[in-house]
Design an enzyme around this catalytic site. Sequence first.
Site, PDB file in Angstrom:
ATOM      1  CG  HIS A 164     -23.786  43.378  83.104  1.00 54.71           C
ATOM      2  ND1 HIS A 164     -24.519  42.258  82.807  1.00 54.71           N
ATOM      3  CD2 HIS A 164     -24.192  44.338  82.244  1.00 54.71           C
ATOM      4  CE1 HIS A 164     -25.325  42.531  81.799  1.00 54.71           C
ATOM      5  NE2 HIS A 164     -25.147  43.778  81.431  1.00 54.71           N
TER       6      HIS A 164
ATOM      7  CD  GLU B 203     -26.606  43.560  73.682  1.00 53.87           C
ATOM      8  OE1 GLU B 203     -25.553  43.298  74.305  1.00 53.87           O
ATOM      9  OE2 GLU B 203     -27.720  43.154  74.038  1.00 53.87           O
TER      10      GLU B 203
ATOM     11  CD  GLU C 294     -30.510  40.549  73.593  1.00 56.15           C
ATOM     12  OE1 GLU C 294     -29.459  40.942  74.145  1.00 56.15           O
ATOM     13  OE2 GLU C 294     -31.583  40.402  74.188  1.00 56.15           O
TER      14      GLU C 294
ATOM     15  CG  HIS D  26     -31.806  43.799  71.978  1.00 58.16           C
ATOM     16  ND1 HIS D  26     -30.571  44.245  72.385  1.00 58.16           N
ATOM     17  CD2 HIS D  26     -32.413  43.333  73.083  1.00 58.16           C
ATOM     18  CE1 HIS D  26     -30.442  44.060  73.684  1.00 58.16           C
ATOM     19  NE2 HIS D  26     -31.554  43.483  74.135  1.00 58.16           N
TER      20      HIS D  26
ATOM     21  CG  ASP E 208     -26.105  39.291  73.527  1.00 56.64           C
ATOM     22  OD1 ASP E 208     -24.951  38.821  73.453  1.00 56.64           O
ATOM     23  OD2 ASP E 208     -26.429  40.163  74.360  1.00 56.64           O
TER      24      ASP E 208
ATOM     25  CG  ASP F  94     -35.097  42.064  75.834  1.00 59.06           C
ATOM     26  OD1 ASP F  94     -35.036  41.074  75.087  1.00 59.06           O
ATOM     27  OD2 ASP F  94     -34.108  42.687  76.242  1.00 59.06           O
TER      28      ASP F  94
ATOM     29  CG  ASP G 279     -33.401  38.732  77.631  1.00 62.44           C
ATOM     30  OD1 ASP G 279     -33.202  39.064  76.446  1.00 62.44           O
ATOM     31  OD2 ASP G 279     -33.099  39.457  78.591  1.00 62.44           O
TER      32      ASP G 279
HETATM   33  C1  XUL Z   1     -30.404  43.940  77.758  1.00 64.68           C
HETATM   34  C2  XUL Z   1     -29.228  43.212  77.263  1.00 64.68           C
HETATM   35  C3  XUL Z   1     -28.008  43.287  78.098  1.00 64.68           C
HETATM   36  C4  XUL Z   1     -26.747  43.362  77.322  1.00 64.68           C
HETATM   37  C5  XUL Z   1     -25.524  43.563  78.174  1.00 64.68           C
HETATM   38  O1  XUL Z   1     -31.507  43.877  76.948  1.00 64.68           O
HETATM   39  O2  XUL Z   1     -29.283  42.571  76.244  1.00 64.68           O
HETATM   40  O3  XUL Z   1     -28.014  42.197  78.953  1.00 64.68           O
HETATM   41  O4  XUL Z   1     -26.546  42.210  76.565  1.00 64.68           O
HETATM   42  O5  XUL Z   1     -25.623  44.670  78.984  1.00 64.68           O
HETATM   43 CO    CO Z   2     -27.882  41.372  75.194  1.00 57.14          CO
END
Ligand code: XUL
Ligand code: CO
Length: 511
Positions: free
Chosen positions: A176, A307, A343, A346, A371, A382, A384
């Site tokens: 980003h 996304e 993702e 997600h 992702d 989330d 991650d």
């Molecule tokens: C948030 C997410 C972000 C996007 C990019 O959940 O996945 O990091 O991948 O903005």
């Molecule tokens: Co993402």
Amino acid sequence: MPTVKCFCDLSIHILTIAGDAGVNHLFHFWCTMEIKLTLLLFSLAFVLSSVIAEGPHTCPANHEAKCDGGSSDGWEGEFFPGIPKIKYEGPTSKNPLSYKWYNSEEEILGKKMKDWLRFSVAFWHTFRGTGADPFGAPTKSWPWEDGTNSVAMAKRRMRAHFEFMDKLGVDRWCFHDRDIAPDGKTLAETNANLDEVVALAKELQEGTKIKPLWGTAQLFLHPRYMHGAATSSEVGVYAYAAAQVKKAIEVTHYLGGENYVFWGGREGYQSLLNTDMQRELDHLARFLQAAVDYKKKIGFNGTLLIEPKPQEPTKHQYDWDAATAFAFLQKYGLIGEFKLNIECNHATLSGHSCHHELETARINGLLGNIDANTGDPQIGWDTDQFLTDIGEATLVMLSVVRNGGLAPGGFNFDAKLRRESTDVEDMFIAHISGMDTLARGLRNVKKLTEDGSLAELVRKRYQSFDTEIGSLIEAGKADFETLEKKAMEWDEPYVPSGKQELAEMIFQSSL
Ligand code: XUL
Ligand code: CO
């Protein structure tokens, strides 16, 4: 100091107006003394903090790299001195700093593993993740971090990132705008900060194969985006977001990025009572169309990716899942201009499996990037995490292989170390494990493909449509009268077993 001086000036002004000269004089003396004392204390504090900052913060504590006294970004030598270049050692290796399944040059199903997998490092998690959570302060203290959000720190961090990618053998990265460079006081200053760090990244890329898989704009952290960016109720915010995306597309293009991502973290609503949903969606579409126009204007040929995510941080995010994003793109005439970045975490938050989202994107010609991460079945948000489930990775790779690969997209590790993982080597172990898991998934897809029985099971399941009437149906040429005639002739149809357990057994045997 400015506060003290201001307070004194204001008091003197008030007292002067009141006309009490004696008190005024005394107060002036007190203020002058106070300013001097404060100046002295601040100078002392400054000297002390500089001495402390030059200690363990700018020099590695436990290896022999030298400090250069801050002339560049205050760091010389390796950032990861104890970590070798990660090599493929095969499945029997017990070395955590080696690949057991990912052999980049090995050919599988007609492509090199590295070309199927196109791995990238997510700058924001790997280099900006602090381990903080809503209940706890940061837990990581990487030796190169000095606790500031300065441009010098951003540049040092960028150099650490390039050494990390080199040692891992990964030549793509995702970022980003605000991860890589700090905000300035004005938009122009912020852009100048970004330019300075991007210039360094460009320099570090030279002579390597490294380039961004994708760039994106951070349109969710700053308070100005509390009502959204492209869907904000404030036109000033919409314009600011446009300026930010314009710049982020420019720097992605300048760095040779292959894609550009839109994740609408705050493009949604918290309450429909105060929201004009129709207007917000129209604004979002205009915003995305403007991005398409600008991309073409500057000759950026990278793919634009949306996304999807159902919620978090908003209660409802407009691009909820792949199907919703597809409908949005169709409604606003944007099909052909965008693909999707799916993702996995997600996907599960939207109540689907990752495989469902990948297949929905794929069959609609929208699968552009993944992702690769996972959530935790016991935590509903989330999280991650790095994907380490081999079955899940095999399903993901089934979609990728059916799609003929992801290029110019690839795999972004939108995954972070756990709060409790605080060793520098954990950064490597996490990526190695994530890469090996997907590589293993790819190897399993090869087994399934060569075995052929799963594809055969599916083919047989639909073979009744490989008939004359089936072909008419699929060609859209069988009307209800024709079908009724057939139904009368056949009467009660034969309905065979779905063979789900057999399909699961075949799949399991590939793992
Ligand atoms: C948030 C997410 C972000 C996007 C990019 O959940 O996945 O990091 O991948 O903005
Ligand atoms: Co993402």
